[in-house]
Design a protein around this motif. Structure first.
Motif, PDB file in Angstrom:
ATOM      1  N   ILE A  74       0.849  -1.190   0.000  1.00  6.50           N
ATOM      2  CA  ILE A  74       0.000   0.000   0.000  1.00  6.50           C
ATOM      3  C   ILE A  74       0.884   1.239   0.000  1.00  6.50           C
ATOM      4  O   ILE A  74       1.826   1.337   0.797  1.00  6.50           O
ATOM      5  N   ARG A  75       0.590   2.186  -0.890  1.00 13.61           N
ATOM      6  CA  ARG A  75       1.274   3.483  -0.865  1.00 13.61           C
ATOM      7  C   ARG A  75       0.634   4.332   0.228  1.00 13.61           C
ATOM      8  O   ARG A  75      -0.515   4.755   0.131  1.00 13.61           O
ATOM      9  N   VAL A  76       1.381   4.572   1.272  1.00 14.51           N
ATOM     10  CA  VAL A  76       0.841   5.229   2.467  1.00 14.51           C
ATOM     11  C   VAL A  76       0.317   6.625   2.153  1.00 14.51           C
ATOM     12  O   VAL A  76      -0.768   7.012   2.599  1.00 14.51           O
ATOM     13  N   ALA A  77       1.056   7.406   1.385  1.00 14.23           N
ATOM     14  CA  ALA A  77       0.684   8.803   1.126  1.00 14.23           C
ATOM     15  C   ALA A  77      -0.640   8.917   0.374  1.00 14.23           C
ATOM     16  O   ALA A  77      -1.371   9.908   0.538  1.00 14.23           O
ATOM     17  N   ASP A  78      -0.959   7.915  -0.451  1.00 12.18           N
ATOM     18  CA  ASP A  78      -2.151   7.983  -1.293  1.00 12.18           C
ATOM     19  C   ASP A  78      -3.331   7.188  -0.749  1.00 12.18           C
ATOM     20  O   ASP A  78      -4.408   7.204  -1.345  1.00 12.18           O
ATOM     21  N   PHE A  79      -3.124   6.487   0.355  1.00 14.98           N
ATOM     22  CA  PHE A  79      -4.201   5.648   0.883  1.00 14.98           C
ATOM     23  C   PHE A  79      -5.345   6.489   1.446  1.00 14.98           C
ATOM     24  O   PHE A  79      -5.131   7.451   2.172  1.00 14.98           O
ATOM     25  N   LYS A  80      -6.565   6.091   1.098  1.00 16.56           N
ATOM     26  CA  LYS A  80      -7.776   6.710   1.645  1.00 16.56           C
ATOM     27  C   LYS A  80      -8.707   5.591   2.095  1.00 16.56           C
ATOM     28  O   LYS A  80      -9.101   4.739   1.290  1.00 16.56           O
ATOM     29  N   PRO A  81      -9.077   5.572   3.373  1.00 18.43           N
ATOM     30  CA  PRO A  81      -9.924   4.481   3.871  1.00 18.43           C
ATOM     31  C   PRO A  81     -11.337   4.561   3.295  1.00 18.43           C
ATOM     32  O   PRO A  81     -11.868   5.645   3.066  1.00 18.43           O
ATOM     33  N   SER A  82     -11.915   3.386   3.070  1.00 19.63           N
ATOM     34  CA  SER A  82     -13.309   3.310   2.636  1.00 19.63           C
ATOM     35  C   SER A  82     -14.222   3.505   3.844  1.00 19.63           C
ATOM     36  O   SER A  82     -13.761   3.581   4.991  1.00 19.63           O
ATOM     37  N   LYS A  83     -15.518   3.557   3.597  1.00 14.84           N
ATOM     38  CA  LYS A  83     -16.470   3.709   4.704  1.00 14.84           C
ATOM     39  C   LYS A  83     -16.376   2.536   5.671  1.00 14.84           C
ATOM     40  O   LYS A  83     -16.389   2.724   6.894  1.00 14.84           O
ATOM     41  N   SER A  84     -16.292   1.330   5.133  1.00 13.88           N
ATOM     42  CA  SER A  84     -16.213   0.158   6.004  1.00 13.88           C
ATOM     43  C   SER A  84     -14.902   0.144   6.786  1.00 13.88           C
ATOM     44  O   SER A  84     -14.866  -0.293   7.952  1.00 13.88           O
ATOM     45  N   GLN A  85     -13.834   0.621   6.197  1.00 14.82           N
ATOM     46  CA  GLN A  85     -12.556   0.683   6.906  1.00 14.82           C
ATOM     47  C   GLN A  85     -12.571   1.745   7.994  1.00 14.82           C
ATOM     48  O   GLN A  85     -11.984   1.559   9.055  1.00 14.82           O
ATOM     49  N   ARG A  86     -13.263   2.840   7.752  1.00 12.76           N
ATOM     50  CA  ARG A  86     -13.412   3.844   8.810  1.00 12.76           C
ATOM     51  C   ARG A  86     -14.235   3.281   9.968  1.00 12.76           C
ATOM     52  O   ARG A  86     -13.961   3.575  11.139  1.00 12.76           O
ATOM     53  N   ARG A  87     -15.238   2.458   9.643  1.00 18.90           N
ATOM     54  CA  ARG A  87     -16.017   1.820  10.706  1.00 18.90           C
ATOM     55  C   ARG A  87     -15.129   0.879  11.518  1.00 18.90           C
ATOM     56  O   ARG A  87     -15.250   0.799  12.750  1.00 18.90           O
ATOM     57  N   ALA A  88     -14.243   0.164  10.826  1.00 25.22           N
ATOM     58  CA  ALA A  88     -13.321  -0.741  11.530  1.00 25.22           C
ATOM     59  C   ALA A  88     -12.407   0.035  12.472  1.00 25.22           C
ATOM     60  O   ALA A  88     -12.116  -0.425  13.587  1.00 25.22           O
ATOM     61  N   MET A  89     -11.939   1.198  12.041  1.00 28.14           N
ATOM     62  CA  MET A  89     -11.088   2.018  12.902  1.00 28.14           C
ATOM     63  C   MET A  89     -11.852   2.468  14.142  1.00 28.14           C
ATOM     64  O   MET A  89     -11.330   2.439  15.253  1.00 28.14           O
ATOM     65  N   ASN A  90     -13.104   2.868  13.963  1.00 22.98           N
ATOM     66  CA  ASN A  90     -13.901   3.334  15.089  1.00 22.98           C
ATOM     67  C   ASN A  90     -14.237   2.207  16.060  1.00 22.98           C
ATOM     68  O   ASN A  90     -14.217   2.393  17.279  1.00 22.98           O
ATOM     69  N   LYS A  91     -14.539   1.018  15.523  1.00 21.06           N
ATOM     70  CA  LYS A  91     -14.894  -0.111  16.381  1.00 21.06           C
ATOM     71  C   LYS A  91     -13.724  -0.561  17.244  1.00 21.06           C
ATOM     72  O   LYS A  91     -13.917  -1.060  18.363  1.00 21.06           O
ATOM     73  N   ASN A  92     -12.509  -0.405  16.738  1.00 18.80           N
ATOM     74  CA  ASN A  92     -11.340  -0.955  17.432  1.00 18.80           C
ATOM     75  C   ASN A  92     -10.446   0.104  18.067  1.00 18.80           C
ATOM     76  O   ASN A  92      -9.367  -0.235  18.567  1.00 18.80           O
ATOM     77  N   LYS A  93     -10.880   1.348  18.062  1.00 22.72           N
ATOM     78  CA  LYS A  93     -10.017   2.407  18.584  1.00 22.72           C
ATOM     79  C   LYS A  93      -9.784   2.302  20.088  1.00 22.72           C
ATOM     80  O   LYS A  93      -8.877   2.945  20.629  1.00 22.72           O
ATOM     81  N   TYR A  94     -10.575   1.464  20.773  1.00 23.76           N
ATOM     82  CA  TYR A  94     -10.392   1.270  22.217  1.00 23.76           C
ATOM     83  C   TYR A  94      -9.159   0.412  22.516  1.00 23.76           C
ATOM     84  O   TYR A  94      -8.669   0.399  23.657  1.00 23.76           O
ATOM     85  N   LEU A  95      -8.650  -0.302  21.525  1.00 20.28           N
ATOM     86  CA  LEU A  95      -7.503  -1.174  21.742  1.00 20.28           C
ATOM     87  C   LEU A  95      -6.228  -0.370  21.990  1.00 20.28           C
ATOM     88  O   LEU A  95      -6.066   0.736  21.464  1.00 20.28           O
ATOM     89  N   LYS A  96      -5.353  -0.933  22.781  1.00 23.76           N
ATOM     90  CA  LYS A  96      -4.063  -0.315  23.071  1.00 23.76           C
ATOM     91  C   LYS A  96      -2.966  -1.061  22.326  1.00 23.76           C
ATOM     92  O   LYS A  96      -2.921  -2.285  22.314  1.00 23.76           O
TER      93      LYS A  96
END
Length: 282
Positions: A74-96
Protein backbone atom coordinates in the motif's frame (compact mmCIF):
# COMPACT_ATOMS: atom_id res chain seq x y z
CA UNK A 1 18.18 -28.03 -7.69
CA UNK A 2 20.47 -25.05 -7.06
CA UNK A 3 20.79 -21.89 -9.13
CA UNK A 4 23.41 -19.34 -8.15
CA UNK A 5 24.76 -15.99 -9.22
CA UNK A 6 28.52 -15.41 -9.55
CA UNK A 7 28.52 -14.00 -6.02
CA UNK A 8 26.51 -14.96 -2.93
CA UNK A 9 23.68 -15.40 -2.16
CA UNK A 10 22.71 -18.74 -3.65
CA UNK A 11 19.15 -19.48 -4.77
CA UNK A 12 17.26 -22.76 -4.58
CA UNK A 13 13.87 -24.08 -5.70
CA UNK A 14 11.51 -26.16 -3.58
CA UNK A 15 9.88 -29.35 -4.83
CA UNK A 16 6.31 -28.91 -6.14
CA UNK A 17 3.54 -29.24 -3.57
CA UNK A 18 -0.22 -28.52 -3.55
CA UNK A 19 -1.05 -24.81 -3.72
CA UNK A 20 -2.78 -23.56 -0.54
CA UNK A 21 -4.68 -20.84 -2.42
CA UNK A 22 -5.89 -22.23 -5.75
CA UNK A 23 -7.32 -25.74 -5.87
CA UNK A 24 -5.77 -28.17 -8.31
CA UNK A 25 -2.52 -26.24 -8.74
CA UNK A 26 1.01 -26.94 -7.59
CA UNK A 27 3.37 -24.40 -6.08
CA UNK A 28 7.13 -23.99 -6.05
CA UNK A 29 9.22 -21.34 -4.32
CA UNK A 30 12.51 -19.72 -5.24
CA UNK A 31 14.40 -19.04 -2.02
CA UNK A 32 17.67 -17.99 -0.48
CA UNK A 33 19.02 -17.90 3.05
CA UNK A 34 18.96 -14.67 5.03
CA UNK A 35 21.93 -14.47 7.35
CA UNK A 36 25.14 -12.65 8.10
CA UNK A 37 26.02 -8.98 8.23
CA UNK A 38 24.33 -8.25 4.89
CA UNK A 39 20.95 -9.68 5.87
CA UNK A 40 19.30 -6.26 6.27
CA UNK A 41 20.43 -4.98 2.88
CA UNK A 42 19.44 -8.24 1.17
CA UNK A 43 15.99 -8.23 2.77
CA UNK A 44 15.41 -4.61 1.80
CA UNK A 45 16.43 -5.24 -1.80
CA UNK A 46 14.57 -8.50 -2.40
CA UNK A 47 11.40 -7.28 -0.68
CA UNK A 48 11.19 -4.65 -3.42
CA UNK A 49 11.35 -7.51 -5.95
CA UNK A 50 8.44 -9.56 -4.67
CA UNK A 51 10.21 -11.69 -2.04
CA UNK A 52 8.89 -12.37 1.45
CA UNK A 53 10.65 -13.39 4.66
CA UNK A 54 9.97 -16.55 6.67
CA UNK A 55 12.41 -16.83 9.59
CA UNK A 56 15.89 -16.97 8.00
CA UNK A 57 14.67 -17.44 4.44
CA UNK A 58 13.57 -15.10 1.66
CA UNK A 59 11.23 -16.68 -0.90
CA UNK A 60 9.17 -15.87 -3.97
CA UNK A 61 6.68 -18.14 -5.79
CA UNK A 62 8.00 -19.49 -9.07
CA UNK A 63 5.28 -21.88 -10.19
CA UNK A 64 5.23 -23.56 -13.58
CA UNK A 65 2.42 -22.10 -15.67
CA UNK A 66 1.07 -19.83 -12.92
CA UNK A 67 1.80 -16.23 -11.92
CA UNK A 68 -1.19 -15.76 -9.62
CA UNK A 69 0.73 -14.85 -6.44
CA UNK A 70 1.43 -11.12 -6.55
CA UNK A 71 3.39 -9.35 -3.83
CA UNK A 72 1.23 -6.43 -2.65
CA UNK A 73 1.94 -3.15 -0.89
CA UNK A 74 0.00 0.00 0.00
CA UNK A 75 1.27 3.48 -0.87
CA UNK A 76 0.84 5.23 2.47
CA UNK A 77 0.68 8.80 1.13
CA UNK A 78 -2.15 7.98 -1.29
CA UNK A 79 -4.20 5.65 0.88
CA UNK A 80 -7.78 6.71 1.65
CA UNK A 81 -9.92 4.48 3.87
CA UNK A 82 -13.31 3.31 2.64
CA UNK A 83 -16.47 3.71 4.70
CA UNK A 84 -16.21 0.16 6.00
CA UNK A 85 -12.56 0.68 6.91
CA UNK A 86 -13.41 3.84 8.81
CA UNK A 87 -16.02 1.82 10.71
CA UNK A 88 -13.32 -0.74 11.53
CA UNK A 89 -11.09 2.02 12.90
CA UNK A 90 -13.90 3.33 15.09
CA UNK A 91 -14.89 -0.11 16.38
CA UNK A 92 -11.34 -0.96 17.43
CA UNK A 93 -10.02 2.41 18.58
CA UNK A 94 -10.39 1.27 22.22
CA UNK A 95 -7.50 -1.17 21.74
CA UNK A 96 -4.06 -0.31 23.07
CA UNK A 97 -1.00 -0.90 20.90
CA UNK A 98 2.40 -2.02 22.15
CA UNK A 99 5.63 -2.95 20.39
CA UNK A 100 8.20 -5.43 21.65
CA UNK A 101 11.32 -7.19 20.45
CA UNK A 102 10.70 -10.48 18.62
CA UNK A 103 10.25 -12.67 21.67
CA UNK A 104 7.48 -15.30 21.81
CA UNK A 105 5.15 -15.42 24.82
CA UNK A 106 2.60 -17.90 26.13
CA UNK A 107 -0.21 -15.40 25.54
CA UNK A 108 0.81 -15.02 21.90
CA UNK A 109 0.89 -18.77 21.36
CA UNK A 110 -2.54 -19.26 22.95
CA UNK A 111 -3.99 -16.56 20.71
CA UNK A 112 -2.22 -18.02 17.67
CA UNK A 113 -3.58 -21.52 18.37
CA UNK A 114 -7.12 -20.23 18.88
CA UNK A 115 -6.90 -18.26 15.63
CA UNK A 116 -5.68 -21.22 13.58
CA UNK A 117 -8.19 -23.65 15.07
CA UNK A 118 -11.08 -21.35 14.19
CA UNK A 119 -10.01 -19.90 10.85
CA UNK A 120 -7.27 -22.10 9.35
CA UNK A 121 -7.72 -25.56 10.85
CA UNK A 122 -6.78 -27.24 7.57
CA UNK A 123 -3.83 -24.95 6.80
CA UNK A 124 -0.15 -25.79 6.75
CA UNK A 125 0.48 -24.10 10.11
CA UNK A 126 -2.33 -25.86 12.02
CA UNK A 127 0.02 -28.38 13.67
CA UNK A 128 2.68 -25.85 14.69
CA UNK A 129 3.80 -26.50 18.27
CA UNK A 130 5.06 -23.95 20.77
CA UNK A 131 8.71 -24.44 19.74
CA UNK A 132 7.94 -23.92 16.06
CA UNK A 133 5.89 -20.86 16.96
CA UNK A 134 8.80 -19.45 18.96
CA UNK A 135 11.09 -20.02 15.97
CA UNK A 136 8.66 -18.15 13.69
CA UNK A 137 8.73 -15.15 16.03
CA UNK A 138 12.30 -15.14 17.21
CA UNK A 139 14.44 -16.41 14.31
CA UNK A 140 15.02 -13.17 12.47
CA UNK A 141 18.36 -11.67 11.42
CA UNK A 142 16.83 -8.29 10.56
CA UNK A 143 14.93 -5.43 12.20
CA UNK A 144 11.74 -7.04 13.48
CA UNK A 145 9.11 -6.04 16.02
CA UNK A 146 6.08 -7.76 17.50
CA UNK A 147 3.13 -5.35 17.43
CA UNK A 148 0.50 -6.31 20.02
CA UNK A 149 -3.03 -4.98 20.49
CA UNK A 150 -4.60 -5.24 23.92
CA UNK A 151 -8.09 -4.95 25.32
CA UNK A 152 -7.55 -2.43 28.13
CA UNK A 153 -8.49 -3.09 31.74
CA UNK A 154 -8.86 -0.65 34.58
CA UNK A 155 -6.95 2.61 34.20
CA UNK A 156 -6.16 1.67 30.60
CA UNK A 157 -3.64 -1.03 31.52
CA UNK A 158 -3.41 -4.06 29.21
CA UNK A 159 -5.87 -6.81 30.19
CA UNK A 160 -6.17 -9.26 27.31
CA UNK A 161 -4.25 -9.80 24.09
CA UNK A 162 -6.56 -9.24 21.10
CA UNK A 163 -4.18 -9.30 18.12
CA UNK A 164 -0.52 -9.72 17.26
CA UNK A 165 1.49 -8.93 14.14
CA UNK A 166 5.07 -9.94 13.40
CA UNK A 167 6.39 -6.88 11.57
CA UNK A 168 9.67 -6.24 9.76
CA UNK A 169 11.13 -2.78 9.28
CA UNK A 170 12.40 -2.17 5.75
CA UNK A 171 14.21 0.87 4.43
CA UNK A 172 11.06 1.88 2.55
CA UNK A 173 8.24 0.54 4.70
CA UNK A 174 6.92 -1.98 7.17
CA UNK A 175 6.29 -5.58 6.16
CA UNK A 176 3.48 -7.51 7.85
CA UNK A 177 5.03 -10.97 8.05
CA UNK A 178 2.16 -12.68 9.89
CA UNK A 179 -0.79 -11.51 11.97
CA UNK A 180 -3.42 -13.27 14.06
CA UNK A 181 -6.24 -12.18 16.34
CA UNK A 182 -9.14 -13.29 18.51
CA UNK A 183 -11.62 -15.05 16.21
CA UNK A 184 -14.64 -13.65 18.06
CA UNK A 185 -13.55 -10.15 17.07
CA UNK A 186 -13.79 -10.96 13.35
CA UNK A 187 -17.17 -9.19 13.33
CA UNK A 188 -15.35 -5.99 14.30
CA UNK A 189 -12.99 -6.34 11.29
CA UNK A 190 -9.99 -6.62 13.60
CA UNK A 191 -7.78 -8.00 10.83
CA UNK A 192 -8.55 -4.95 8.71
CA UNK A 193 -7.85 -2.69 11.68
CA UNK A 194 -4.36 -4.17 12.17
CA UNK A 195 -3.52 -3.29 8.56
CA UNK A 196 -4.96 0.20 8.97
CA UNK A 197 -2.90 0.71 12.09
CA UNK A 198 0.24 -0.39 10.27
CA UNK A 199 -0.48 2.30 7.69
CA UNK A 200 -0.43 4.79 10.56
CA UNK A 201 2.78 3.26 11.93
CA UNK A 202 4.45 3.68 8.54
CA UNK A 203 3.12 7.22 8.16
CA UNK A 204 4.39 8.22 11.61
CA UNK A 205 7.81 6.77 10.76
CA UNK A 206 7.95 8.56 7.39
CA UNK A 207 7.96 5.29 5.45
CA UNK A 208 6.17 5.15 2.07
CA UNK A 209 4.86 1.56 1.99
CA UNK A 210 3.09 -1.17 3.94
CA UNK A 211 3.92 -4.61 2.51
CA UNK A 212 0.98 -7.04 2.85
CA UNK A 213 2.40 -10.27 1.50
CA UNK A 214 0.87 -12.02 -1.49
CA UNK A 215 -2.46 -11.20 -3.07
CA UNK A 216 -3.86 -14.07 -5.13
CA UNK A 217 -6.65 -13.15 -7.58
CA UNK A 218 -9.31 -15.85 -7.46
CA UNK A 219 -8.50 -16.88 -3.88
CA UNK A 220 -11.19 -15.98 -1.30
CA UNK A 221 -8.55 -16.18 1.44
CA UNK A 222 -6.69 -13.23 -0.10
CA UNK A 223 -9.60 -11.13 -1.36
CA UNK A 224 -9.45 -8.67 1.54
CA UNK A 225 -6.14 -7.22 0.33
CA UNK A 226 -7.74 -5.89 -2.86
CA UNK A 227 -10.12 -3.77 -0.77
CA UNK A 228 -7.37 -1.30 0.18
CA UNK A 229 -6.86 1.78 -1.94
CA UNK A 230 -3.45 2.81 -3.29
CA UNK A 231 -2.57 -0.87 -3.70
CA UNK A 232 0.35 -1.94 -5.88
CA UNK A 233 1.45 -5.43 -6.95
CA UNK A 234 4.78 -6.65 -8.24
CA UNK A 235 4.22 -8.01 -11.74
CA UNK A 236 6.63 -8.66 -14.60
CA UNK A 237 9.51 -7.05 -12.75
CA UNK A 238 7.79 -3.83 -11.72
CA UNK A 239 5.23 -2.44 -9.30
CA UNK A 240 1.89 -1.65 -10.94
CA UNK A 241 -1.20 -0.05 -9.44
CA UNK A 242 -4.32 -2.10 -8.85
CA UNK A 243 -7.05 0.14 -10.21
CA UNK A 244 -9.56 -2.67 -10.77
CA UNK A 245 -8.91 -6.07 -9.12
CA UNK A 246 -10.94 -7.75 -11.87
CA UNK A 247 -8.20 -6.82 -14.33
CA UNK A 248 -5.95 -9.41 -12.67
CA UNK A 249 -6.49 -13.09 -13.35
CA UNK A 250 -5.07 -16.24 -11.73
CA UNK A 251 -4.77 -17.79 -15.18
CA UNK A 252 -1.64 -17.60 -17.33
CA UNK A 253 -0.17 -19.42 -20.31
CA UNK A 254 1.85 -22.53 -19.35
CA UNK A 255 4.86 -21.23 -21.33
CA UNK A 256 4.70 -17.70 -19.92
CA UNK A 257 7.16 -18.09 -17.04
CA UNK A 258 10.88 -17.71 -17.66
CA UNK A 259 13.27 -20.53 -16.77
CA UNK A 260 14.53 -20.38 -13.18
CA UNK A 261 18.08 -19.48 -14.22
CA UNK A 262 16.82 -16.44 -16.15
CA UNK A 263 14.69 -15.36 -13.19
CA UNK A 264 17.70 -15.55 -10.88
CA UNK A 265 19.89 -13.64 -13.35
CA UNK A 266 17.43 -10.73 -13.29
CA UNK A 267 17.42 -10.37 -9.50
CA UNK A 268 18.97 -7.07 -8.49
CA UNK A 269 21.28 -7.65 -5.52
CA UNK A 270 22.51 -4.96 -3.13
CA UNK A 271 26.14 -4.10 -2.59
CA UNK A 272 27.05 -7.03 -0.37
CA UNK A 273 30.10 -5.18 0.95
CA UNK A 274 28.00 -2.56 2.73
CA UNK A 275 25.57 -2.82 5.59
CA UNK A 276 23.06 -0.43 7.12
CA UNK A 277 22.89 0.40 10.81
CA UNK A 278 19.93 -0.84 12.79
CA UNK A 279 17.27 1.67 13.72
CA UNK A 280 14.23 1.26 15.96
CA UNK A 281 10.66 1.17 14.68
CA UNK A 282 9.48 3.18 17.70
Amino acid sequence: MRHSLPLAPQFYVTAPQPCPYLEGRMERKLFTSLQGENAIALNDSLSKQGFRRSQNVLYRPTCAGCNACLSARIRVADFKPSKSQRRAMNKNKYLKRGATSPWATEAQYELFSEYLETRHADGGMADMDVFEFAAMIEETPIRTRVIEYYIPGENGTPRELAATCLTDLLDDGVSMVYSFYKPELTKDSLGTYVILDHIEIARDAGLPYVYLGYWVPGSPKMGYKARFSALEVYQDGQWVEVEDPDDFSPDSHPLENEPIAQQVAKIDLPDMQSTKPDKPLF
